[in-house]
Design a protein around this motif. Structure first.
Motif, PDB file in Angstrom:
ATOM      1  N   UNK A  99     -13.318  -4.582  -7.794  1.00  0.00           N
ATOM      2  CA  UNK A  99     -13.517  -4.950  -9.196  1.00  0.00           C
ATOM      3  C   UNK A  99     -15.018  -5.075  -9.462  1.00  0.00           C
ATOM      4  N   UNK A 100     -15.445  -4.517 -10.585  1.00  0.00           N
ATOM      5  CA  UNK A 100     -16.846  -4.606 -10.987  1.00  0.00           C
ATOM      6  C   UNK A 100     -16.889  -5.263 -12.361  1.00  0.00           C
ATOM      7  N   UNK A 101     -17.550  -6.413 -12.430  1.00  0.00           N
ATOM      8  CA  UNK A 101     -17.566  -7.201 -13.667  1.00  0.00           C
ATOM      9  C   UNK A 101     -16.145  -7.498 -14.146  1.00  0.00           C
ATOM     10  N   UNK A 102     -15.233  -7.750 -13.189  1.00  0.00           N
ATOM     11  CA  UNK A 102     -13.863  -8.099 -13.527  1.00  0.00           C
ATOM     12  C   UNK A 102     -12.958  -6.922 -13.809  1.00  0.00           C
ATOM     13  N   UNK A 103     -13.484  -5.705 -13.771  1.00  0.00           N
ATOM     14  CA  UNK A 103     -12.712  -4.494 -14.069  1.00  0.00           C
ATOM     15  C   UNK A 103     -12.387  -3.772 -12.776  1.00  0.00           C
ATOM     16  N   UNK A 104     -11.115  -3.397 -12.581  1.00  0.00           N
ATOM     17  CA  UNK A 104     -10.714  -2.663 -11.381  1.00  0.00           C
ATOM     18  C   UNK A 104     -11.300  -1.266 -11.427  1.00  0.00           C
ATOM     19  N   UNK A 105     -12.071  -0.908 -10.374  1.00  0.00           N
ATOM     20  CA  UNK A 105     -12.746   0.397 -10.354  1.00  0.00           C
ATOM     21  C   UNK A 105     -12.402   1.208  -9.104  1.00  0.00           C
ATOM     22  N   UNK A 106     -11.620   0.636  -8.193  1.00  0.00           N
ATOM     23  CA  UNK A 106     -11.230   1.372  -6.996  1.00  0.00           C
ATOM     24  C   UNK A 106     -10.047   0.715  -6.320  1.00  0.00           C
ATOM     25  N   UNK A 107      -9.313   1.502  -5.539  1.00  0.00           N
ATOM     26  CA  UNK A 107      -8.133   0.962  -4.871  1.00  0.00           C
ATOM     27  C   UNK A 107      -7.825   1.748  -3.600  1.00  0.00           C
ATOM     28  N   UNK A 108      -7.149   1.086  -2.688  1.00  0.00           N
ATOM     29  CA  UNK A 108      -6.660   1.709  -1.462  1.00  0.00           C
ATOM     30  C   UNK A 108      -5.474   0.889  -0.970  1.00  0.00           C
ATOM     31  N   UNK A 109      -4.493   1.543  -0.373  1.00  0.00           N
ATOM     32  CA  UNK A 109      -3.319   0.842   0.133  1.00  0.00           C
ATOM     33  C   UNK A 109      -3.167   1.071   1.625  1.00  0.00           C
ATOM     34  N   UNK A 110      -2.699   0.035   2.333  1.00  0.00           N
ATOM     35  CA  UNK A 110      -2.370   0.133   3.748  1.00  0.00           C
ATOM     36  C   UNK A 110      -0.867  -0.057   3.897  1.00  0.00           C
ATOM     37  N   UNK A 111      -0.225   0.919   4.482  1.00  0.00           N
ATOM     38  CA  UNK A 111       1.230   0.885   4.657  1.00  0.00           C
ATOM     39  C   UNK A 111       1.524   0.674   6.132  1.00  0.00           C
ATOM     40  N   UNK A 112       1.911  -0.551   6.504  1.00  0.00           N
ATOM     41  CA  UNK A 112       2.319  -0.772   7.880  1.00  0.00           C
ATOM     42  C   UNK A 112       3.768  -0.360   8.033  1.00  0.00           C
ATOM     43  N   UNK A 113       4.168  -0.073   9.251  1.00  0.00           N
ATOM     44  CA  UNK A 113       5.517   0.449   9.449  1.00  0.00           C
ATOM     45  C   UNK A 113       6.548  -0.566   8.999  1.00  0.00           C
ATOM     46  N   UNK A 114       7.373  -0.156   8.058  1.00  0.00           N
ATOM     47  CA  UNK A 114       8.436  -0.996   7.545  1.00  0.00           C
ATOM     48  C   UNK A 114       9.754  -0.258   7.582  1.00  0.00           C
ATOM     49  N   UNK A 115      10.686  -0.677   6.756  1.00  0.00           N
ATOM     50  CA  UNK A 115      12.029  -0.084   6.792  1.00  0.00           C
ATOM     51  C   UNK A 115      12.046   1.366   6.330  1.00  0.00           C
ATOM     52  N   UNK A 116      11.031   1.804   5.573  1.00  0.00           N
ATOM     53  CA  UNK A 116      10.976   3.197   5.120  1.00  0.00           C
ATOM     54  C   UNK A 116      10.113   4.069   6.031  1.00  0.00           C
ATOM     55  N   UNK A 117       9.548   3.498   7.082  1.00  0.00           N
ATOM     56  CA  UNK A 117       8.644   4.274   7.930  1.00  0.00           C
ATOM     57  C   UNK A 117       7.319   4.518   7.234  1.00  0.00           C
ATOM     58  N   UNK A 118       6.728   5.694   7.480  1.00  0.00           N
ATOM     59  CA  UNK A 118       5.473   6.086   6.843  1.00  0.00           C
ATOM     60  C   UNK A 118       5.693   7.343   6.010  1.00  0.00           C
ATOM     61  N   UNK A 119       4.930   7.513   4.919  1.00  0.00           N
ATOM     62  CA  UNK A 119       5.047   8.760   4.145  1.00  0.00           C
ATOM     63  C   UNK A 119       4.788  10.009   4.984  1.00  0.00           C
ATOM     64  N   UNK A 120       3.747   9.981   5.838  1.00  0.00           N
ATOM     65  CA  UNK A 120       3.388  11.204   6.565  1.00  0.00           C
ATOM     66  C   UNK A 120       4.333  11.539   7.718  1.00  0.00           C
ATOM     67  N   UNK A 121       5.241  10.594   8.047  1.00  0.00           N
ATOM     68  CA  UNK A 121       6.209  10.879   9.110  1.00  0.00           C
ATOM     69  C   UNK A 121       7.085  12.072   8.795  1.00  0.00           C
ATOM     70  N   UNK A 122       7.218  12.401   7.508  1.00  0.00           N
ATOM     71  CA  UNK A 122       8.090  13.511   7.125  1.00  0.00           C
ATOM     72  C   UNK A 122       7.558  14.851   7.609  1.00  0.00           C
ATOM     73  N   UNK A 123       6.246  14.928   7.902  1.00  0.00           N
ATOM     74  CA  UNK A 123       5.670  16.216   8.299  1.00  0.00           C
ATOM     75  C   UNK A 123       4.793  16.138   9.552  1.00  0.00           C
ATOM     76  N   UNK A 124       4.411  14.930   9.990  1.00  0.00           N
ATOM     77  CA  UNK A 124       3.543  14.803  11.157  1.00  0.00           C
ATOM     78  C   UNK A 124       4.214  13.961  12.249  1.00  0.00           C
ATOM     79  N   UNK A 125       4.013  14.366  13.487  1.00  0.00           N
ATOM     80  CA  UNK A 125       4.587  13.682  14.647  1.00  0.00           C
ATOM     81  C   UNK A 125       3.629  12.572  15.102  1.00  0.00           C
ATOM     82  N   UNK A 126       4.139  11.336  15.187  1.00  0.00           N
ATOM     83  CA  UNK A 126       3.314  10.188  15.575  1.00  0.00           C
ATOM     84  C   UNK A 126       3.612   9.702  16.990  1.00  0.00           C
TER      85      UNK A 126
END
Length: 430
Positions: A99-126
């Motif tokens: 946030x810059x001067x109270x305004x959201x200007x950037x974002x990022x999400x961290x997805x830890x392994x949960x009940x849905x797995x990971x998005x990239x698991x559908x195409x990449x081997x982990x």
């Protein structure tokens, strides 16, 4: 006409530079990328980095993400003007905002392994990543507002530093994984030392509207040494080792937790209803298996009215646990009576429920024994309970023992109750 000619010339000139740059050997290209780094060790005080937790903050994050993905061709426009995914509904996902001067200007999400797995698991081997042990988090949904994209990393680098600090200190994460467009993968390889999961490019990645994608990973256990070698001798503004591993940014607002939890869930029933029922059709479009899994996560009565309905037989084959488990990382000790006297075993608890917990133990502990356990659930929260060792699981990451509680004490009950409603930070610090 002159302006059009100049614009055409600039495009051809930049295209020629990119083509010339592309024929350089990878080490030479990576060195040029690293010399272009500009990470300000003293950002503007008006910049604040925090967990997105209010409806307004989350909406702004999802809008910035939507516009960036639409502009890149990674998704089609949504009526809500927001990119909302099923993973954002999970307590194992954390969204950060700048946030810059109270305004959201950037974002990022961290997805830890949960009940849905990971998005990239559908195409990449982990499997190769899993074999090394440690928790995995997929870094996703990175976007900076157009007004701040030409600031030389003034938003991006602090946001990435916050992500790294949060993952290592609060998210119990060893491995980061990403799926990015082939045009951007070299920036992650050169600047952040990600390594590709596979050499070939995935031509059609559904999570990005069928765009091509490259998967990559970074082992945070060894990252400091790798960064130190790569950025040795560089000035402060061009040294990402000092920036990520040694510098403290006052702009970062880290979560304050009463318990040693590893997640920061923010989705109240009202927020789930707003984003996944009213502003999107995410819940409606889930298959019955995923709907049932959501019901298994959000077991409190307050959530029932906002969760997606499923068929009567939808949970068949997916038995729900009697007591929900919660991720945690805390020390403990269990003491058993032996013919030689009392013997203590040091534990590293990784999961708790109302009826028991799972812990890593480096000593040879026999199943079936009953003893007294003292678990440090928080800095000033110590629970003493009678337990029995009931399960043993050996993995490449270590030996894990499952314990059953005879009866949880008051402190244990309070901790589990707080985890159930997601109240593990400032609201319970009093």
């Amino acid at each position: 006409m002159t302006q059009i000619q100049r614009s055409s010339f600039r495009k051809k000139f930049h295209h020629g530079l990119r083509r010339l740059f592309g024929v350089l050997p990878a080490p030479a290209r990576f060195e040029i990328y690293r010399r272009m780094v500009d990470c300000d060790p003293d950002p503007d005080a008006r910049l604040q980095l925090k967990i997105a937790e209010t409806r307004e903050e989350l909406e702004d994050c999802f809008k910035i993400l939507h516009d960036a993905y639409v502009a890149s061709g990674f998704m089609k426009p949504e009526p809500s003007g927001m990119r909302i995914t099923p993973y954002h509904a999970l307590p194992t996902t954390t969204t950060l905002c700048a946030k810059y001067d109270g305004r959201v200007v950037g974002t990022i999400s961290m997805i830890r392994e949960g009940v849905f797995g990971f998005p990239l698991q559908s195409v990449f081997d982990l499997e190769h990543v899993r074999a090394q042990g440690g928790q995995i988090a997929e870094i996703s949904a990175l976007a900076v507002h157009p007004d701040f994209r030409k600031t030389g990393g003034a938003i991006l680098f602090p946001l990435m530093k916050f992500m790294h600090e949060y993952c290592t200190e609060f998210f119990d994460t060893r491995h980061l994984v990403i799926a990015v467009n082939p045009e951007r993968i070299e920036l992650y390889e050169a600047l952040l030392y990600f390594q590709r999961l596979q050499e070939t490019v995935v031509d059609n990645y559904d999570f990005a509207n069928g765009a091509p994608a490259v998967g990559a990973t970074l082992d945070l256990k060894h990252a400091s040494d790798v960064f130190r070698a790569g950025y040795r001798g560089r000035a402060a503004r061009k040294n990402l080792h000092k920036y990520f591993f040694q510098l403290k940014l006052e702009n970062i607002q880290l979560p304050r937790r009463r318990y040693f939890t590893t997640n920061d869930p923010v989705m109240t029933p009202a927020l789930l209803d707003h984003f996944f029922n009213k502003k999107s059709k995410v819940f409606e479009e889930l298959d019955d298996r995923k709907k049932a899994l959501l019901w298994s996560i959000y077991g409190l009565v307050e959530y029932r009215s906002v969760l997606p309905m499923l068929r009567g037989d939808a949970v068949a084959g997916h038995p729900l646990r009697q007591h929900q488990r919660y991720s945690i990382r805390c020390p403990g000790v269990v003491t058993f009576d032996t013919p030689e006297g009392k013997r203590p075993f040091v534990l590293h608890v990784i999961e708790v429920s109302l009826s028991g917990f799972q812990a890593e133990c480096k000593l040879d502990l026999e199943l079936g024994q009953s003893g007294q356990a003292t678990i440090e659930l928080g800095k000033s929260e110590h629970s003493t309970v009678t337990v029995s060792a009931v399960r043993r699981r050996e993995t490449e990451a270590g030996v894990f023992i499952g314990f059953r509680l005879d009866e949880p004490d008051r402190i244990w009950r309070q901790c589990v109750a707080a985890l159930e409603v997601g109240q593990t930070s400032d609201d319970l610090m009093q």
